[in-house]
Design an enzyme around this catalytic site. Structure first.
Site, PDB file in Angstrom:
ATOM      1  N   HIS A 177     -14.707  28.314  86.211  1.00 12.55           N
ATOM      2  CA  HIS A 177     -13.548  27.913  85.402  1.00 12.55           C
ATOM      3  C   HIS A 177     -12.932  26.665  86.005  1.00 12.55           C
ATOM      4  CE1 HIS A 177      -9.968  28.161  82.934  1.00 12.55           C
ATOM      5  NE2 HIS A 177      -9.269  27.949  84.050  1.00 12.55           N
TER       6      HIS A 177
ATOM      7  N   LEU B 295     -41.075  17.523  69.718  1.00 12.53           N
ATOM      8  CA  LEU B 295     -40.077  17.339  70.770  1.00 12.53           C
ATOM      9  C   LEU B 295     -40.778  17.054  72.091  1.00 12.53           C
ATOM     10  CD1 LEU B 295     -37.711  20.328  69.918  1.00 12.53           C
ATOM     11  CD2 LEU B 295     -37.189  17.891  69.650  1.00 12.53           C
TER      12      LEU B 295
HETATM   13  C1  LIG Z   1     -36.189   7.488  68.003  1.00  8.55           C
HETATM   14  C2  LIG Z   1     -36.735   8.784  68.559  1.00  8.55           C
HETATM   15  C3  LIG Z   1     -35.906   9.579  69.319  1.00  8.55           C
HETATM   16  C4  LIG Z   1     -36.391  10.760  69.862  1.00  8.55           C
HETATM   17  N1  LIG Z   1     -35.547  11.527  70.614  1.00  8.55           N
HETATM   18  C5  LIG Z   1     -35.993  12.671  71.149  1.00  8.55           C
HETATM   19  C6  LIG Z   1     -35.150  13.448  71.984  1.00  8.55           C
HETATM   20  O1  LIG Z   1     -34.006  13.098  72.235  1.00  8.55           O
HETATM   21  N2  LIG Z   1     -35.654  14.586  72.509  1.00  8.55           N
HETATM   22  C7  LIG Z   1     -36.925  15.002  72.246  1.00  8.55           C
HETATM   23  O2  LIG Z   1     -37.326  16.046  72.739  1.00  8.55           O
HETATM   24  N3  LIG Z   1     -37.749  14.284  71.452  1.00  8.55           N
HETATM   25  C8  LIG Z   1     -37.313  13.127  70.914  1.00  8.55           C
HETATM   26  N4  LIG Z   1     -38.156  12.375  70.154  1.00  8.55           N
HETATM   27  C9  LIG Z   1     -39.527  12.880  69.920  1.00  8.55           C
HETATM   28  C10 LIG Z   1     -40.412  12.599  71.131  1.00  8.55           C
HETATM   29  O3  LIG Z   1     -40.422  11.221  71.388  1.00  8.55           O
HETATM   30  C11 LIG Z   1     -41.819  13.119  70.881  1.00  8.55           C
HETATM   31  O4  LIG Z   1     -41.755  14.482  70.533  1.00  8.55           O
HETATM   32  C12 LIG Z   1     -42.690  12.978  72.109  1.00  8.55           C
HETATM   33  O5  LIG Z   1     -42.762  11.632  72.522  1.00  8.55           O
HETATM   34  C13 LIG Z   1     -44.097  13.514  71.837  1.00  8.55           C
HETATM   35  O6  LIG Z   1     -44.864  13.361  72.978  1.00  8.55           O
HETATM   36  P1  LIG Z   1     -46.442  13.209  72.906  1.00  8.55           P
HETATM   37  O7  LIG Z   1     -46.893  13.101  74.332  1.00  8.55           O
HETATM   38  O8  LIG Z   1     -47.025  14.252  72.060  1.00  8.55           O
HETATM   39  O9  LIG Z   1     -46.719  11.828  72.143  1.00  8.55           O
HETATM   40  P2  LIG Z   1     -46.147  10.347  72.285  1.00  8.55           P
HETATM   41  O10 LIG Z   1     -44.934  10.288  73.120  1.00  8.55           O
HETATM   42  O11 LIG Z   1     -46.089   9.817  70.913  1.00  8.55           O
HETATM   43  O12 LIG Z   1     -47.280   9.595  73.112  1.00  8.55           O
HETATM   44  C14 LIG Z   1     -48.545   9.379  72.619  1.00  8.55           C
HETATM   45  C15 LIG Z   1     -49.140   8.172  73.324  1.00  8.55           C
HETATM   46  O13 LIG Z   1     -50.514   8.094  72.984  1.00  8.55           O
HETATM   47  C16 LIG Z   1     -50.887   6.736  72.867  1.00  8.55           C
HETATM   48  N5  LIG Z   1     -52.099   6.681  72.059  1.00  8.55           N
HETATM   49  C17 LIG Z   1     -52.267   7.042  70.767  1.00  8.55           C
HETATM   50  N6  LIG Z   1     -53.565   6.916  70.402  1.00  8.55           N
HETATM   51  C18 LIG Z   1     -54.215   6.447  71.492  1.00  8.55           C
HETATM   52  C19 LIG Z   1     -55.560   6.124  71.760  1.00  8.55           C
HETATM   53  N7  LIG Z   1     -56.499   6.276  70.836  1.00  8.55           N
HETATM   54  N8  LIG Z   1     -55.874   5.670  72.990  1.00  8.55           N
HETATM   55  C20 LIG Z   1     -54.927   5.524  73.949  1.00  8.55           C
HETATM   56  N9  LIG Z   1     -53.635   5.821  73.753  1.00  8.55           N
HETATM   57  C21 LIG Z   1     -53.289   6.298  72.549  1.00  8.55           C
HETATM   58  C22 LIG Z   1     -49.680   6.098  72.202  1.00  8.55           C
HETATM   59  O14 LIG Z   1     -49.660   4.706  72.467  1.00  8.55           O
HETATM   60  C23 LIG Z   1     -48.524   6.844  72.887  1.00  8.55           C
HETATM   61  O15 LIG Z   1     -48.069   6.126  74.020  1.00  8.55           O
HETATM   62  C24 LIG Z   1     -37.723  11.166  69.618  1.00  8.55           C
HETATM   63  C25 LIG Z   1     -38.567  10.359  68.857  1.00  8.55           C
HETATM   64  C26 LIG Z   1     -38.082   9.174  68.337  1.00  8.55           C
HETATM   65  C27 LIG Z   1     -39.003   8.309  67.541  1.00  8.55           C
END
Ligand SMILES: Cc1cc2nc3c(=O)[nH]c(=O)nc-3n(C[C@H](O)[C@H](O)[C@H](O)COP(=O)(O)OP(=O)(O)OC[C@H]3O[C@@H](n4cnc5c(N)ncnc54)[C@H](O)[C@@H]3O)c2cc1C
Length: 463
Positions: free
Chosen positions: A442, A317
């Protein structure tokens, strides 16, 4: 001499960019590596934000077609302009990702553009340049989990990314997976006119969520027209000019049958993204599910390398990733950063919405914890009646002896917002009585939360 930073964060999703901003606020020199053309990660580019934009637009369409008349608002010839709807979604995403760029400039976080690879502890390579850092944070997020026999092409067989980009409403959309993403995107396309069938391996939707809420959600979505095939597994997909033919079998084994779809959405879950990071070479341990293994302070087994967000264990999330980003930045600054995993809400943005925080009844039973449950329906709430949205209930679970709030599970209008009150109650160690004795305006939907808290002691007023 390579440029040197206090912290280099790899990945600019909600975990990584928030960690970078918080570390900069705390006086550290910070860089954030991102290979995507825009900041914000999965969440802002292809996840939370575009899906919520389409959920809002499609709900507006549905209301205009089916709900306005009940309010005496008569519209004729309501039509869908999908190109405009998609363009608006793009504008929403663009404003959000530019907002993160602004925040990086404001906080003097350097964006290192390109894919990051850890070459050794303290060294990260990006686009052929090596940078040094006292601390390296892995925040590379997750990607859609593949399924053998179902080959994604992002046009006929799509992940959530392709499902957010469809240029035409499919006649029949088959969603593989009855989890949050499948139900949200299935709802979008059902509202826009698609026939939607959800195929789920288990005997229930949204595993991990409270059983009672999951059952009610299934009934509600079925009433809206979604079709469910539970206890079924997809074992193959054949693409043709006129669509995709899926082979579906009972989960327990048995005769296979074929289902035709115009578009198939593969939404069976997400897996951690660690490819190309150099983790094996540096010796960073992964767990049995390929997630970066960390201790309670987000440290990996290699000194100076940390990980947060979807790439580590726990709920996938955005707000969980963000809170971990803040906590880790504070730990790196010598403060006592901490995440309370018992108070992280989960929301499904269907309509009505589903929201949950803390323990479920099933978890409390399994742990042998005696609890009391208080439940109150939206049908008995004046505001819900005025809105014409009376489906659902709020259920609050409190410790039988101490009355401390242990969890809450809701289905109803805007419960994704209402749940914050119970997250706060859990964070503060509040009792159900504390919630019940707090004055609630309310007429608001929040009064359902107050009444459910009163119901814990069997003294709800309006039922
Ligand atoms: C369709 C969909 C709907 C969603 N809706 C919700 C919601 O409503 N509420 C909610 O809480 N969560 C939601 N989520 C989940 C949420 O998007 C993720 O939990 C969240 O984005 C995780 O954050 P993060 O920073 O861990 O990783 P990410 O957001 O995945 O970001 C990781 C970033 O790292 C970059 N990256 C990877 N490897 C490298 C590298 N080697 N070098 C440079 N950059 C790199 C990627 O390009 C990416 O931009 C949804 C997910 C999807 C797919």
């Amino acid at each position: 001499m390579p440029e040197s930073f206090d912290v280099i964060v790899i990945g600019a999703g909600p975990g990584g960019y928030v960690c970078a901003i918080r570390a900069a606020q705390l006086g550290m020199k910070v860089a954030c590596v991102e290979k995507r053309a825009t900041l914000g990660g999965t969440c802002l580019n292809v996840g939370c934000i575009p899906s919520k934009a389409l959920l809002q637009s499609s709900e507006n369409f549905e209301e205009a077609k089916h709900k306005f008349a009940e309010h005496g608002v008569l519209l004729e010839g309501v039509k869908l302009d999908l190109a405009r709807m998609q363009a608006r979604k793009g504008e929403v995403v663009s404003a959000n990702v530019k907002g993160v760029e602004f925040l990086f400039r404001k906080n003097k976080v350097t964006w290192l553009k390109g894919a990051g690879r850890i070459v050794s502890p303290g060294k990260v390579e990006v686009a052929g340049e090596t940078y040094e850092a006292k601390h390296i944070v892995i925040a590379t997020g997750s990607e859609s989990t593949p399924l053998r026999g179902v080959e994604v092409d992002e046009t006929q067989i799509v992940t959530s990314t392709g499902a957010l980009e469809l240029e035409k409403v499919p006649g029949h959309l088959v969603v593989i997976g009855g989890g949050v993403i499948g139900l949200e995107l299935g709802s979008v396309w059902r509202r826009l006119g698609a026939e939607v069938t959800v195929i789920e391996f288990l005997d229930r939707l949204v595993p991990g969520m409270d059983n009672e809420v999951a059952k009610q959600l299934e009934r509600t979505l079925a009433k809206q027209g979604l079709k469910f095939r539970l206890k079924s597994k997809v074992t193959g997909a054949t693409k043709g000019a006129d669509g995709v033919t899926l082979t579906v079998e009972p989960a327990a084994g048995g005769a296979a049958e074929q289902i035709k779809a115009d578009v198939v959405l593969l939404a069976i879950g997400r897996r951690p993204h660690t490819e190309g990071l150099g983790l094996a070479e540096v010796g960073v341990e992964l767990d049995e599910r390929g997630r970066v293994r960390t201790d309670a302070h987000f440290a990996t087994n290699v000194p100076g390398i940390y990980a947060i967000g979807d790439v580590i264990a726990g709920a996938m999330l955005a707000h969980k990733a963000e809170d971990e980003g803040v906590a880790l930045a504070e730990i790196l600054a010598g403060q006592a950063g901490h995440v309370n995993y018992a108070a992280i809400p989960g929301v499904i943005y269907t309509w009505p919405e589903v929201a949950s925080v803390g323990a479920t009844e099933e978890e409390l039973k399994a742990a042998g914890i005696a609890y009391k449950a208080g439940k109150f329906p939206f049908t008995a709430n004046g505001r819900a009646r005025a809105m014409g949205d009376v489906e659902g209930f709020v259920k609050i679970l409190a410790d039988a002896k101490t009355d401390r709030v242990l969890g809450a599970h809701m289905l109803g209008p805007d419960v994704g917002t209402l749940i914050a009150e119970i997250s706060l109650a859990i964070e503060f160690g509040a009792s159900a009585e504390d919630v019940a004795r707090t004055c609630h305006a309310h007429p608001t939907l929040n009064e359902v939360v107050k009444e459910a808290a009163l119901a814990v002691e069997g003294r709800a007023l309006h039922i």
